[in-house]
Scaffold this active site. Structure first.
Site, short mmCIF file in Angstrom:
data_model
loop_
_atom_site.label_atom_id
_atom_site.label_comp_id
_atom_site.label_asym_id
_atom_site.label_seq_id
_atom_site.Cartn_x
_atom_site.Cartn_y
_atom_site.Cartn_z
N SER A 164 0.85 -1.20 0.00
CA SER A 164 0.00 0.00 0.00
C SER A 164 0.88 1.24 0.00
O SER A 164 2.05 1.18 0.39
CB SER A 164 -0.89 -0.01 1.24
OG SER A 164 -1.51 1.24 1.45
N TYR A 177 -1.96 -0.54 10.44
CA TYR A 177 -1.97 -0.88 9.02
C TYR A 177 -0.66 -0.47 8.36
O TYR A 177 -0.03 -1.25 7.63
CB TYR A 177 -3.15 -0.18 8.35
CG TYR A 177 -3.27 -0.42 6.86
CD1 TYR A 177 -3.80 -1.62 6.38
CD2 TYR A 177 -2.88 0.55 5.94
CE1 TYR A 177 -3.93 -1.84 5.01
CE2 TYR A 177 -3.00 0.33 4.57
CZ TYR A 177 -3.53 -0.86 4.11
OH TYR A 177 -3.64 -1.08 2.77
#
Length: 337
Positions: A164, A177
């Site tokens: 990501s 995350y």
């Protein structure tokens, strides 16, 4: 005569770039692909992209009903199969690889896509949140890749790691995350360097937010509705988020080219360069943006996004279309893409 170091470096960079231009692309025709988190969202769209290029696909996810709907939606006959399993359970990983071997006769491409996302202030995140997300986003891809290595070495296969932009720049209110995705990006670099000698290519993709319909699967903490409303809006805002089919095509393109690492989407590319060129300024701007986000609460309990819907998020037409298109509306196993 001594050659200047800068000239040697320039020559090396030119040689590498030239080699890449003439290097043959990886042909996906007839190849067997295992995709974790393949029943919905990005995993489902990646499956469709691999099928377009002539591959055969095995979808792995925890919910059998969602897998069945995904296979029906892909409508590719004998080229799509499913296996039910949890990526955090090693016995399920063994079983998934055995099923690929049984159905397809071997494995050519492993796509580590399954992921967990938690949104909220750092003060509301517990150590258990960090450990849980590391298990899904980092250690599961590590375990599965290592288990698959004998077959990937035999086939000269490929590994795709879906990281990501949050694995290159830490995003406020996504601390666990980002930590897990930074680790996954580092894992991709390590695997790339060490497996090249075995003929196994590793590509790590770092996409910006995509319109996958996945916010309802996320866990939100703190001021639930505000956190979810912000996340769901950004995730479905066209000027910021990326069309999922476009993202999937670019990811598979990066795999086929043999890229080491690829930012996917303009925002991901911008943040990556901002972090590299002006890390202090980037850090200061992110710190400033945190002041605009919802504050922490005394309650550390998490809530699934689908239970934090408001009138505005529920009636967002872009979000609703993505949820419908990408199999996000089932009532099965939640919280993972």
């Amino acid at each position: 005569m001594r050659i200047p170091k800068r000239l040697l470096l320039a020559a090396a960079v030119t040689a590498i770039a030239t080699r890449r231009q003439f290097k043959s692309r990886y042909d996906l025709t007839g190849k067997s692909v295992l995709i974790t988190g393949g029943s919905r969202g990005l995993g489902l769209v990646l499956a469709a992209e691999f099928l377009k290029r002539g591959a055969r696909v095995m979808l792995m996810a925890r919910d059998a009903a969602e897998l069945e709907r995904a296979a029906d939606q892909l409508a590719a006959g004998g080229r799509v199969h499913t296996v039910t399993g949890d990526v955090t359970r090693e016995e399920d990983l063994h079983r998934a690889l055995a099923e690929v071997q049984r159905v397809f006769g071997g494995l050519d491409v492993l796509v580590n896509n399954a992921g967990l996302i938690q949104g909220g202030p750092l003060d509301n995140m517990t150590e258990a949140n960090f450990r849980e997300i590391m298990e899904v986003n980092t250690f599961a891809p590590l375990r599965l890749t290592r288990l698959a290595l004998p077959e990937l070495r035999r086939s000269g296969g490929r590994v795709l790691l879906v990281s990501s932009v949050g694995g290159q720049v830490a995003i406020p209110h996504l601390a666990p995350y980002s930590v897990s995705k930074f680790a996954l990006t580092g894992l991709g670099q390590a695997l790339r360097a060490e497996l090249a000698q075995d003929g196994v290519g590793v590509t790590t993709v770092c996409p910006t937010v995509m319109r996958t319909g996945s916010p309802r699967q996320a866990t939100v903490k703190g001021q639930y509705r505000k956190e979810y409303g912000l996340f769901a809006t950004v995730d479905n805002f066209p000027l910021i988020s990326l069309d999922t089919e476009v993202a999937a095509k670019r990811m598979v393109d990066a795999l086929v080219r043999g890229d080491a690492e690829a930012p996917i989407g303009g925002a991901a590319l911008l943040l990556r360069h901002a972090q590299a060129l002006a890390p202090q300024l980037t850090a200061d701007l992110l710190a400033l943006s945190t002041r605009l986000l919802p504050t922490a609460t005394a309650n550390d309990q998490g809530l699934p996004g689908r239970e934090a819907e408001s009138f505005l998020t529920r009636h967002n037409p872009i979000k609703s279309e993505a949820e419908e298109d990408f199999n996000q509306l089932g009532g099965g196993a939640s919280e993972r893409t």
